[in-house]
Motif scaffolding. Sequence first.
Motif, short mmCIF file in Angstrom:
data_model
loop_
_atom_site.label_atom_id
_atom_site.label_comp_id
_atom_site.label_asym_id
_atom_site.label_seq_id
_atom_site.Cartn_x
_atom_site.Cartn_y
_atom_site.Cartn_z
N LEU A 163 -28.48 -38.65 -6.98
CA LEU A 163 -28.89 -37.27 -7.21
C LEU A 163 -27.75 -36.31 -6.90
CD1 LEU A 163 -31.11 -35.22 -7.89
CD2 LEU A 163 -31.82 -35.30 -5.49
N GLY A 164 -27.02 -36.58 -5.82
CA GLY A 164 -25.89 -35.72 -5.48
C GLY A 164 -24.83 -35.70 -6.56
N TRP A 165 -24.50 -36.88 -7.11
CA TRP A 165 -23.50 -36.94 -8.18
C TRP A 165 -24.00 -36.25 -9.44
CZ3 TRP A 165 -18.55 -37.62 -7.96
CH2 TRP A 165 -18.00 -38.36 -6.92
N LEU A 166 -25.30 -36.37 -9.75
CA LEU A 166 -25.84 -35.68 -10.92
C LEU A 166 -25.75 -34.17 -10.76
CD1 LEU A 166 -28.97 -37.90 -11.70
CD2 LEU A 166 -26.92 -37.66 -13.10
N VAL A 167 -25.98 -33.69 -9.55
CA VAL A 167 -25.85 -32.25 -9.29
C VAL A 167 -24.40 -31.81 -9.46
CG1 VAL A 167 -26.06 -30.46 -7.52
CG2 VAL A 167 -27.87 -32.16 -7.78
N VAL A 168 -23.46 -32.62 -8.96
CA VAL A 168 -22.04 -32.30 -9.12
C VAL A 168 -21.66 -32.25 -10.60
CG1 VAL A 168 -19.70 -33.14 -8.71
CG2 VAL A 168 -21.37 -33.19 -6.86
N VAL A 169 -22.09 -33.25 -11.36
CA VAL A 169 -21.77 -33.29 -12.79
C VAL A 169 -22.39 -32.10 -13.51
CG1 VAL A 169 -22.14 -34.59 -14.92
CG2 VAL A 169 -21.45 -35.79 -12.84
N TRP A 170 -23.64 -31.75 -13.15
CA TRP A 170 -24.31 -30.61 -13.78
C TRP A 170 -23.52 -29.32 -13.56
CZ3 TRP A 170 -28.29 -29.91 -17.06
CH2 TRP A 170 -28.87 -28.66 -17.14
N ASN A 171 -23.03 -29.10 -12.35
CA ASN A 171 -22.26 -27.89 -12.06
C ASN A 171 -20.90 -27.92 -12.75
OD1 ASN A 171 -23.47 -25.97 -9.70
ND2 ASN A 171 -24.25 -28.05 -9.51
N LEU A 172 -20.29 -29.11 -12.86
CA LEU A 172 -19.02 -29.21 -13.58
C LEU A 172 -19.20 -28.90 -15.07
CD1 LEU A 172 -17.46 -32.40 -11.95
CD2 LEU A 172 -16.66 -30.05 -11.70
N LEU A 173 -20.31 -29.35 -15.63
CA LEU A 173 -20.57 -29.07 -17.04
C LEU A 173 -20.78 -27.58 -17.28
CD1 LEU A 173 -22.93 -32.06 -17.97
CD2 LEU A 173 -20.57 -31.72 -18.68
N TRP A 174 -21.42 -26.89 -16.35
CA TRP A 174 -21.60 -25.44 -16.48
C TRP A 174 -20.32 -24.67 -16.14
CZ3 TRP A 174 -25.25 -22.77 -18.84
CH2 TRP A 174 -26.47 -23.38 -19.09
#
Length: 202
Positions: A31-42
């Motif tokens: 979940l932490g990595w998915l949150v990081v990726v989500w913020n990087l994509l934005w």
Amino acid sequence: MTGPRGTTPAVAGPPPRRGRLGRWRDQALALGWLVVVWNLLWGEVNWANLAGGLLVGGAVLLFFPLPPVTFGGRLRPWALLVFAVNFGTELVSASLHVARIAVQPGYRPRGAIIAVQLRVPTDLNLALTAEAVSLVPGTLILELDRDSGTLYLHVLDTHGPADLTAARERTLAVERRIIRAVGSAAELRRVQSDPVERGIRP
């Protein structure tokens, strides 16, 4: 007070609890990595993106469960900082390079598809390395061979074998920094004992 050597009932209970805790830990890490990726994509870190990343990541883990990916490594803050600094530097440099190509009149970049075999073919390392490489402009993961631990990626603006070799070296360097940041001791010894050139194929 310990019982006789052959008596084992008293120690039979703890492993399932540790297994459940391990699964919760793996889910929290994913979940932490998915949150990081989500913020990087934005491209921006704020409270809205963090909340959105938690919601999207939670939905992905709930409705699209992936095969269990165990995490047997150890988080190393200094190596993680080194990875973040290098990743940010490569992100800016590659973005400027792609922008120059986009505005250069009459220039047609040549692309190439290369295969890079990683030295630590675990599911977690494959996923993290592929994600980190894909987020840098100019490179795109086309396919991932889980059995052999090989990434097939498209590289933009190549002029010859030297550029292909450099792209392979960059990918293996990303893998090495990820293993240094979150890998196990055995994985760390593997990437440190094998030179980058050993993973390069002509």
